[in-house]
Design a protein around this motif. Structure first.
Motif, mmCIF file in Angstrom:
data_model
loop_
_atom_site.group_PDB
_atom_site.id
_atom_site.type_symbol
_atom_site.label_atom_id
_atom_site.label_comp_id
_atom_site.label_asym_id
_atom_site.label_seq_id
_atom_site.Cartn_x
_atom_site.Cartn_y
_atom_site.Cartn_z
ATOM 1 N N THR A 12 -5.297 -4.666 12.232
ATOM 2 C CA THR A 12 -5.622 -4.080 13.533
ATOM 3 C C THR A 12 -5.351 -2.582 13.591
ATOM 4 N N ASP A 13 -4.146 -2.179 13.197
ATOM 5 C CA ASP A 13 -3.787 -0.761 13.367
ATOM 6 C C ASP A 13 -3.672 0.000 12.047
ATOM 7 N N ASP A 14 -4.060 -0.615 10.925
ATOM 8 C CA ASP A 14 -4.151 0.072 9.636
ATOM 9 C C ASP A 14 -2.837 0.758 9.241
ATOM 10 N N ARG A 15 -1.754 0.003 9.244
ATOM 11 C CA ARG A 15 -0.461 0.519 8.769
ATOM 12 C C ARG A 15 0.082 -0.412 7.702
ATOM 13 N N VAL A 16 0.860 0.142 6.797
ATOM 14 C CA VAL A 16 1.452 -0.657 5.733
ATOM 15 C C VAL A 16 2.561 -1.528 6.316
ATOM 16 N N LEU A 17 2.491 -2.831 6.043
ATOM 17 C CA LEU A 17 3.486 -3.784 6.533
ATOM 18 C C LEU A 17 4.509 -4.148 5.472
ATOM 19 N N TRP A 18 4.061 -4.166 4.206
ATOM 20 C CA TRP A 18 4.919 -4.659 3.127
ATOM 21 C C TRP A 18 4.314 -4.210 1.814
ATOM 22 N N PRO A 69 14.932 -14.538 -10.878
ATOM 23 C CA PRO A 69 15.787 -13.467 -10.342
ATOM 24 C C PRO A 69 15.046 -12.157 -10.115
ATOM 25 N N ASP A 70 14.116 -11.789 -11.009
ATOM 26 C CA ASP A 70 13.368 -10.542 -10.824
ATOM 27 C C ASP A 70 12.533 -10.584 -9.556
ATOM 28 N N GLN A 71 11.971 -11.747 -9.260
ATOM 29 C CA GLN A 71 11.202 -11.905 -8.029
ATOM 30 C C GLN A 71 12.088 -11.719 -6.804
ATOM 31 N N VAL A 72 13.240 -12.368 -6.828
ATOM 32 C CA VAL A 72 14.162 -12.288 -5.688
ATOM 33 C C VAL A 72 14.605 -10.845 -5.472
ATOM 34 N N LEU A 73 14.898 -10.125 -6.554
ATOM 35 C CA LEU A 73 15.322 -8.726 -6.437
ATOM 36 C C LEU A 73 14.203 -7.872 -5.863
ATOM 37 N N ALA A 74 12.981 -8.064 -6.354
ATOM 38 C CA ALA A 74 11.851 -7.295 -5.836
ATOM 39 C C ALA A 74 11.607 -7.604 -4.363
ATOM 40 N N SER A 75 11.823 -8.858 -3.972
ATOM 41 C CA SER A 75 11.651 -9.249 -2.577
ATOM 42 C C SER A 75 12.682 -8.565 -1.684
ATOM 43 N N GLU A 76 13.915 -8.506 -2.140
ATOM 44 C CA GLU A 76 14.973 -7.862 -1.357
ATOM 45 C C GLU A 76 14.698 -6.372 -1.191
ATOM 46 N N GLU A 77 14.224 -5.725 -2.252
ATOM 47 C CA GLU A 77 13.905 -4.298 -2.164
ATOM 48 C C GLU A 77 12.747 -4.055 -1.205
ATOM 49 N N ALA A 78 11.750 -4.927 -1.244
ATOM 50 C CA ALA A 78 10.606 -4.783 -0.352
ATOM 51 C C ALA A 78 11.020 -4.983 1.106
ATOM 52 N N PHE A 79 11.923 -5.936 1.352
ATOM 53 C CA PHE A 79 12.387 -6.165 2.721
ATOM 54 C C PHE A 79 13.157 -4.962 3.246
ATOM 55 N N GLN A 80 14.019 -4.392 2.427
ATOM 56 C CA GLN A 80 14.785 -3.226 2.857
ATOM 57 C C GLN A 80 13.876 -2.053 3.206
ATOM 58 N N GLU A 81 12.792 -1.888 2.448
ATOM 59 C CA GLU A 81 11.881 -0.771 2.703
ATOM 60 C C GLU A 81 11.036 -1.000 3.947
ATOM 61 N N HIS A 82 10.727 -2.264 4.260
ATOM 62 C CA HIS A 82 9.812 -2.559 5.365
ATOM 63 C C HIS A 82 10.453 -3.467 6.411
ATOM 64 N N ALA A 83 11.731 -3.340 6.609
ATOM 65 C CA ALA A 83 12.440 -4.224 7.536
ATOM 66 C C ALA A 83 11.892 -4.128 8.958
ATOM 67 N N ALA A 84 11.376 -2.965 9.328
ATOM 68 C CA ALA A 84 10.909 -2.763 10.697
ATOM 69 C C ALA A 84 9.676 -3.582 11.033
ATOM 70 N N LYS A 88 7.614 -13.799 0.480
ATOM 71 C CA LYS A 88 8.826 -14.156 -0.247
ATOM 72 C C LYS A 88 8.448 -14.871 -1.544
ATOM 73 N N PRO A 89 9.284 -14.754 -2.571
ATOM 74 C CA PRO A 89 8.945 -15.348 -3.871
ATOM 75 C C PRO A 89 8.932 -16.870 -3.814
ATOM 76 N N TRP A 90 7.913 -17.460 -4.425
ATOM 77 C CA TRP A 90 7.785 -18.908 -4.443
ATOM 78 C C TRP A 90 7.970 -19.471 -5.853
ATOM 79 N N ALA A 91 7.305 -18.858 -6.853
ATOM 80 C CA ALA A 91 7.404 -19.389 -8.215
ATOM 81 C C ALA A 91 6.816 -18.384 -9.206
ATOM 82 N N VAL A 92 7.179 -18.561 -10.463
ATOM 83 C CA VAL A 92 6.512 -17.914 -11.583
ATOM 84 C C VAL A 92 6.000 -19.020 -12.498
ATOM 85 N N LEU A 93 4.692 -19.068 -12.676
ATOM 86 C CA LEU A 93 4.080 -20.107 -13.493
ATOM 87 C C LEU A 93 3.877 -19.573 -14.902
#
Length: 547
Positions: free
Chosen positions: A138-144, A193-208, A216-221
């Motif tokens: 709708t408003d063309d802003r980065v969410l995550w 673990p790498d997925q979880v770490l990347a998820s935490e970093e992404a949340f901190q950057e886009h918490a607003a 959120k990470p689900w699996a690595v196949l």
């Protein structure tokens, strides 16, 4: 009728009318107008089911937001306005109602792949430089986002029902899930673990912006072999390797089926072998699929596009049930070509309509069909699961009706469409609810798959094809489409990556649209046929539109 028949019977009759008929009755007769006004909700609820906008009349009005996006339901306050909105959207796709261009700058200037969820209001993009962005529709802003160091360059994306899948540099497939649909128990046990770490970093950057657009990470196949193409149609992810097809259930992250071999027929009496037995010798020599270009999947079948053939495998038996070599000169007994003669677009519409010129082909006249260099580069199955649409590299589209019937009478159930010059390269094929979009160096075309399946040639008519194809004239020149790497369809939009430099040229130069139209007119009027002799002795035919 109003005085002689019970209202229940009249309402039953209304269920078989289309919307324009109801509108006409409403306008020409006061008695009918009063009856429709008194029974408006029931009538339009029934019509919504008749036109398959909803599954049946058991669907309540309050359920529509779970079935359609906010964009699709804009201004909808009743069953009548819902039907009117569906008609408007359909007319917009046909170039007979208003539509417009929108740009999304938040996705960046190096977009590689696009996925859209109108229900959630988000656009997901990977980049040629690496990284992944989720933007607000709708408003063309980065969410995550995920960093360039985490998501490889030119990563392929698949998405469905809240699950986002992309390939890692190691060849594995990462699965992420929308945070708004994630179980409350925390990260999936299949996440690394790498997925979880990347998820935490992404949340901190886009918490607003949490939770909209967050994953959120689900699996690595981990893939059993080196893979080349993958496609996700909820709940199944199909991954193609050289001689294997792997099918994963994404909610459980389990490998549920393997189909092999796909390069050579396992059973000499299979449908694949039957096709080769009746094919010219040079087709039989090819045998293998060669490199995989594209794959698709539904509940019953796996679809594989290789350099030399399009094949369909039964998931129940693992056997090849259909093989269409890409070395054919003709694909079916009917060939249609888009012609320049078109219906003028409605004011405010960005699409125009083009007729098709059809020709019946007598394939029995020659047992030898000269070899044409071409290959299937994409395939999709209809929502009903009975029909196929496939795209060749040469701007031709092949439609196969009732593909499950196998090779028997295939030519009578198959037809081809030339979308401009066949020497112009195809780029992308997309489908949504049987609406098909094709991008090639001639432009961007949209048509109904169900209409294409039933298209007929009418000898006395001019033009003789019954299918009308819409085109976006703004995207009409191969230099402007050279950077296009993805095309996606939704209920209300078509999404593609576009070079803003060329957009600026079109906006600032009033003569540019006329120049593009002249180029397209030339491509659809080309009648030339070029023959070249290959080193193998086969004949290479470059087909013009009129061939």
């Amino acid at each position: 009728m109003l005085t002689q028949l019970p209202p229940e019977l009249i309402l039953s009759v209304f269920s078989f009318l289309d919307l324009p008929c109801v509108r006409t009755l409403y306008l020409v007769c006061n008695s009918w107008k009063n009856f429709i006004d008194e029974n408006e909700s029931t009538i339009y609820h029934t019509l919504a089911a008749y036109h398959e906008y909803i599954r049946s009349t058991t669907v309540d009005f309050s359920q529509l937001p779970s079935m359609y996006s906010p964009k699709s339901l804009a201004g909808v306050t009743s069953w009548k306005s819902f039907c009117a909105q569906r008609v408007h959207i359909s007319k917009s796709w046909a170039g007979k109602a208003s539509s417009h261009y929108v740009s999304y700058a938040s996705s960046g200037s190096t977009v590689h792949r696009i996925k859209v969820d109108e229900q959630a209001g988000i656009i997901m993009t990977s980049s040629r430089d690496g990284g992944l962005l989720v933007s607000d529709l709708t408003d063309d802003r980065v969410l995550w986002s995920l960093q360039k160091t985490y998501v490889r360059q030119c990563a392929h994306l698949e998405y469905g029902k809240g699950f986002l899948i992309f390939d890692s540099p190691e060849g594995n497939k990462e699965v992420w899930r929308l945070a708004s649909e994630f179980p409350s128990t925390g990260p999936s046990s299949n996440a690394l673990p790498d997925q979880v770490l990347a998820s935490e970093e992404a949340f901190q950057e886009h918490a607003a912006t949490y939770p909209k657009g967050h994953f959120k990470p689900w699996a690595v196949l981990k893939m059993p072999r080196v893979t080349h193409a993958f496609r996700f149609v909820y709940p199944t992810l199909l991954v193609g390797a050289w001689d294997h097809v792997f099918l994963w259930d994404i909610p459980s992250s389990e490998l549920i089926q393997t189909i092999t071999p796909i390069q050579e027929p396992e059973d000499p009496n299979s449908a694949f072998a039957v096709v080769l037995a009746n094919a010219p010798s040079f087709v039989a020599r090819l045998g293998s699929l060669d490199n995989l270009n594209y794959v698709d999947v539904d509940e019953k079948h796996a679809f594989i596009c290789g350099v030399t053939a399009l094949r369909v495998f039964s998931r129940a038996t693992g056997k090849c049930i259909l093989d269409v070599p890409s070395t054919r000169r003709e694909y079916g007994s009917r060939r249609f070509s888009v012609i320049y003669e078109s219906e003028m677009s409605t004011d405010g519409a960005v699409l125009v309509n083009h007729y098709t010129d059809g020709k019946e082909l007598d394939l029995s006249r020659s047992s030898f069909q000269p070899r044409s260099i071409d290959e299937f580069i994409a395939v999709h199955v209809s929502s009903c699961g009975r029909h196929l649409v496939a795209m060749l590299a040469s701007s031709r589209v092949v439609i196969i009706k009732n593909f499950q019937d196998g090779p028997s009478s295939l030519d009578n159930r198959m037809s081809s469409y030339n979308l401009g010059l066949c020497s112009s390269r195809s780029k992308y094929l997309a489908i949504h609810n049987d609406r098909v979009a094709v991008a090639n160096n001639n432009g961007i075309f949209i048509f109904s798959l169900s209409a294409a399946v039933e298209a007929r040639i009418i000898p006395s008519a001019s033009p003789s094809g019954t299918l009308v194809i819409s085109r976006a004239p703004f995207f009409g020149y191969h230099l402007y489409l050279s950077n296009l790497t993805c095309l996606q369809l939704s209920d209300t939009g078509l999404y593609l990556n576009w070079d803003p430099f060329h957009l600026k040229i079109c906006q600032e130069n009033e003569a540019e649209p006329r120049r593009l139209e002249a180029l397209f007119r030339a491509s659809t009027s080309d009648q030339t046929i070029r023959y070249l002799r290959m080193p193998t002795g086969d004949v290479l035919i470059m087909l013009g539109e009129g061939m």
